[in-house]
Enzyme design. Structure first.
Site, PDB file in Angstrom:
ATOM      1  N   ASP A 126       4.497  -4.474   3.621  1.00 23.94           N
ATOM      2  CA  ASP A 126       4.585  -5.295   4.728  1.00 23.94           C
ATOM      3  C   ASP A 126       5.686  -6.279   4.699  1.00 23.94           C
ATOM      4  O   ASP A 126       6.257  -6.676   5.823  1.00 23.94           O
ATOM      5  CB  ASP A 126       3.047  -6.183   4.603  1.00 23.94           C
ATOM      6  CG  ASP A 126       1.884  -5.266   4.549  1.00 23.94           C
ATOM      7  OD1 ASP A 126       1.273  -5.429   5.384  1.00 23.94           O
ATOM      8  OD2 ASP A 126       1.704  -4.723   3.489  1.00 23.94           O
ATOM      9  N   PHE A 139      -5.627   4.316   4.094  1.00 25.13           N
ATOM     10  CA  PHE A 139      -6.019   2.900   3.627  1.00 25.13           C
ATOM     11  C   PHE A 139      -6.531   1.952   4.740  1.00 25.13           C
ATOM     12  O   PHE A 139      -7.780   1.364   4.776  1.00 25.13           O
ATOM     13  CB  PHE A 139      -5.183   2.338   2.605  1.00 25.13           C
ATOM     14  CG  PHE A 139      -5.576   0.954   1.847  1.00 25.13           C
ATOM     15  CD1 PHE A 139      -6.499   0.997   1.056  1.00 25.13           C
ATOM     16  CD2 PHE A 139      -4.977  -0.202   2.272  1.00 25.13           C
ATOM     17  CE1 PHE A 139      -6.966  -0.307   0.316  1.00 25.13           C
ATOM     18  CE2 PHE A 139      -5.218  -1.433   1.819  1.00 25.13           C
ATOM     19  CZ  PHE A 139      -6.312  -1.251   0.884  1.00 25.13           C
ATOM     20  N   ASN A 140      -5.404   1.577   5.397  1.00 27.89           N
ATOM     21  CA  ASN A 140      -5.588   0.332   6.606  1.00 27.89           C
ATOM     22  C   ASN A 140      -6.667   0.800   7.283  1.00 27.89           C
ATOM     23  O   ASN A 140      -7.453  -0.051   7.598  1.00 27.89           O
ATOM     24  CB  ASN A 140      -4.494   0.244   7.174  1.00 27.89           C
ATOM     25  CG  ASN A 140      -3.183  -0.437   6.583  1.00 27.89           C
ATOM     26  OD1 ASN A 140      -3.569  -1.165   5.402  1.00 27.89           O
ATOM     27  ND2 ASN A 140      -2.017  -0.688   7.132  1.00 27.89           N
ATOM     28  N   ASN A 188      -4.628  -5.066   0.791  1.00 29.05           N
ATOM     29  CA  ASN A 188      -4.299  -4.924  -0.212  1.00 29.05           C
ATOM     30  C   ASN A 188      -4.727  -5.351  -1.679  1.00 29.05           C
ATOM     31  O   ASN A 188      -4.945  -4.804  -2.467  1.00 29.05           O
ATOM     32  CB  ASN A 188      -2.605  -4.866  -0.316  1.00 29.05           C
ATOM     33  CG  ASN A 188      -1.936  -3.727   0.644  1.00 29.05           C
ATOM     34  OD1 ASN A 188      -2.272  -2.528   0.540  1.00 29.05           O
ATOM     35  ND2 ASN A 188      -0.887  -4.311   1.065  1.00 29.05           N
ATOM     36  N   ASP A 194      -0.995  -7.576   5.474  1.00 27.48           N
ATOM     37  CA  ASP A 194      -1.635  -7.912   3.952  1.00 27.48           C
ATOM     38  C   ASP A 194      -0.774  -7.775   2.932  1.00 27.48           C
ATOM     39  O   ASP A 194      -0.775  -7.001   1.912  1.00 27.48           O
ATOM     40  CB  ASP A 194      -2.866  -7.223   3.983  1.00 27.48           C
ATOM     41  CG  ASP A 194      -2.486  -5.806   3.846  1.00 27.48           C
ATOM     42  OD1 ASP A 194      -1.541  -5.298   4.370  1.00 27.48           O
ATOM     43  OD2 ASP A 194      -3.288  -4.803   3.236  1.00 27.48           O
ATOM     44  N   HIS A 218       5.781   2.732   4.900  1.00 24.66           N
ATOM     45  CA  HIS A 218       4.699   2.744   6.027  1.00 24.66           C
ATOM     46  C   HIS A 218       4.630   1.695   6.905  1.00 24.66           C
ATOM     47  O   HIS A 218       5.105   1.819   8.115  1.00 24.66           O
ATOM     48  CB  HIS A 218       3.263   2.514   5.121  1.00 24.66           C
ATOM     49  CG  HIS A 218       3.114   3.670   4.125  1.00 24.66           C
ATOM     50  ND1 HIS A 218       3.032   4.760   4.415  1.00 24.66           N
ATOM     51  CD2 HIS A 218       2.967   3.421   2.747  1.00 24.66           C
ATOM     52  CE1 HIS A 218       2.636   5.623   3.195  1.00 24.66           C
ATOM     53  NE2 HIS A 218       2.598   4.704   2.364  1.00 24.66           N
ATOM     54  N   ASP A 219       4.771   0.405   6.409  1.00 26.42           N
ATOM     55  CA  ASP A 219       4.824  -0.607   7.171  1.00 26.42           C
ATOM     56  C   ASP A 219       6.162  -1.014   8.176  1.00 26.42           C
ATOM     57  O   ASP A 219       5.976  -1.207   9.330  1.00 26.42           O
ATOM     58  CB  ASP A 219       4.242  -2.051   6.443  1.00 26.42           C
ATOM     59  CG  ASP A 219       2.762  -1.783   6.096  1.00 26.42           C
ATOM     60  OD1 ASP A 219       2.069  -0.976   6.592  1.00 26.42           O
ATOM     61  OD2 ASP A 219       2.384  -2.705   5.200  1.00 26.42           O
ATOM     62  N   THR A 252      -0.023  -4.334  10.365  1.00 25.12           N
ATOM     63  CA  THR A 252       0.321  -3.605   9.031  1.00 25.12           C
ATOM     64  C   THR A 252      -0.674  -3.768   7.761  1.00 25.12           C
ATOM     65  O   THR A 252      -0.467  -3.598   6.616  1.00 25.12           O
ATOM     66  CB  THR A 252       1.835  -4.040   8.385  1.00 25.12           C
ATOM     67  OG1 THR A 252       1.894  -5.493   8.299  1.00 25.12           O
ATOM     68  CG2 THR A 252       2.977  -3.680   9.491  1.00 25.12           C
TER      69      THR A 252
HETATM   70  C1  BDR Z   1      -0.827   1.055   3.800  1.00 29.31           C
HETATM   71  O1  BDR Z   1      -1.608   0.703   2.806  1.00 29.31           O
HETATM   72  C2  BDR Z   1      -1.127  -0.476   2.070  1.00 29.31           C
HETATM   73  O2  BDR Z   1      -1.156  -0.360   0.843  1.00 29.31           O
HETATM   74  C3  BDR Z   1       0.378  -0.562   2.635  1.00 29.31           C
HETATM   75  O3  BDR Z   1       0.541  -1.908   2.705  1.00 29.31           O
HETATM   76  C4  BDR Z   1       0.468  -0.003   4.104  1.00 29.31           C
HETATM   77  O4  BDR Z   1      -0.010  -0.991   5.135  1.00 29.31           O
HETATM   78  C5  BDR Z   1      -0.218   2.546   3.692  1.00 29.31           C
HETATM   79  O5  BDR Z   1      -1.701   3.351   3.696  1.00 29.31           O
HETATM   80 CA    CA Z   2      -0.054  -3.208   4.486  1.00 30.40          CA
END
Ligand code: BDR
Ligand code: CA
Length: 317
Positions: free
Chosen positions: A20, A174-175, A48, A15, A247-248, A133
């Site tokens: 990403d 979040f994801n 996102n 996303d 993160h990703d 991701t």
């Molecule tokens: C995740 O949330 C999104 O904002 C980032 O792209 C990442 O995949 C981190 O918590």
């Molecule tokens: Ca992401």
């Protein structure tokens, strides 16, 4: 996990999103140089920002990095059951605020993301890794609609969750929080899962001195990556981070360089209810459930090696 020099057929599902986009930069750098990342498709999901924006961003990113010869399909606009939740505070209104990007030179497939994923799996002689991701909606729908294709999935390498803590709520990342029902399908599926959760991704920091090294590479992609890092860092700096958390990219890096990560096998369940803990990845760290591990949870990494590999990858453009 990885046999030296062996190609890793993969689908990039995300996303985009600054991190990403950097994950895809890393994968494409491998595809164009050593050929290890054998990217078969790119798919998008609402996360996102809304799906129309993540898909537009994906097409712009793929155009920028030259990932124009693989199909790109749009996926789920909404989670399986919940309302979509976005993160413009982190990525801006466009989902990829910051530097100007080229207009897309890549069309959207007439197939949906799930149809494209299924096609890639069906037609592949080797098993294929799904690199997720964003929210896990597309992957969950794939598993529900095509259980017969599970055997064609090598593993699902996902950024999401955390053994120790969350980021969008105290307990949830979040994801996973965006679509816990989808995450539940994935973790129960029996398909091998690598979980790049916050335990590792918040330690995978690119520091301001790393940004400068990327800037000095002086190629068309490095300048954009530099600006993405600056943008991402500006948000995280205010929260006390010493750098930009990648993160990703962890979900791709662990496939290419598993030796730089510390991985623990845990049984992970997804909390889909609750006032405080919806979206939590509950990892059985002490083995109290007696259940077999269903996930390789990445807990730590060699940060300097991670940064060096990422800089080197951007240098390949
Ligand atoms: C995740 O949330 C999104 O904002 C980032 O792209 C990442 O995949 C981190 O918590
Ligand atoms: Ca992401």
């Amino acid at each position: 996990m990885k046999e030296k020099g062996k190609k890793i057929p993969m689908i990039l599902d995300g996303d985009p999103g600054h991190d990403d986009a950097i994950a895809w930069v890393l994968a494409e750098a491998s595809r164009r140089s050593d050929g290890i990342a054998d990217i078969r498709a790119v798919t998008t999901v609402g996360g996102n920002v809304t799906l129309d924006k993540t898909t537009y961003n994906a097409r712009r990113v793929c155009t920028l990095i030259g990932l124009k010869d693989v199909p790109l399909a749009a996926g789920a606009a909404h989670p399986l059951q919940a309302e979509l939740m976005n993160a413009p505070s982190v990525h801006g209104e466009s989902g990829l605020d910051g530097p100007a990007l080229p207009e897309p030179e890549i069309e959207i497939s007439s197939l949906s993301a799930v149809e494209l994923m299924a096609k890639v799996l069906r037609e592949s002689r080797e098993k294929v890794t799904i690199v997720s991701t964003g929210p896990l909606t597309n992957t969950a729908v794939l598993l529900l609609a095509h259980p017969e294709l599970k055997k064609k999935i090598e593993r699902i390498s996902l950024m999401g969750g955390g053994v120790g803590f969350g980021n969008w709520t105290p307990a949830a990342e979040f994801n996973i929080l965006v679509d816990p029902e989808a995450a539940d399908v994935v973790f129960r599926s029996g398909v091998p899962v690598i979980m790049a959760g916050l335990d590792v991704t918040e330690r995978a920091l690119m520091l301001p001195e790393d940004f400068q090294k990327i800037r000095e590479l002086g190629n068309p992609v490095s300048d954009i990556v530099y600006q993405w890092l600056e943008f991402f860092y500006k948000f995280h700096c205010k929260l006390g981070y010493a750098g930009a958390p990648m993160h990703d990219p962890c979900a791709v890096m662990v496939l290419l360089h598993p030796e730089i990560f510390t991985i623990k096998k845990y049984h992970v369940e997804i909390e889909t209810e609750g006032d405080y803990c919806r979206g939590t990845t509950v990892a059985d760290v002490r083995g109290t459930t007696g259940k077999e591990p269903n996930a390789d949870c990445i807990m730590d990494l060699d940060r300097d090696a991670f940064a060096a590999y990422l800089i080197e990858a951007v240098g390949r453009y």
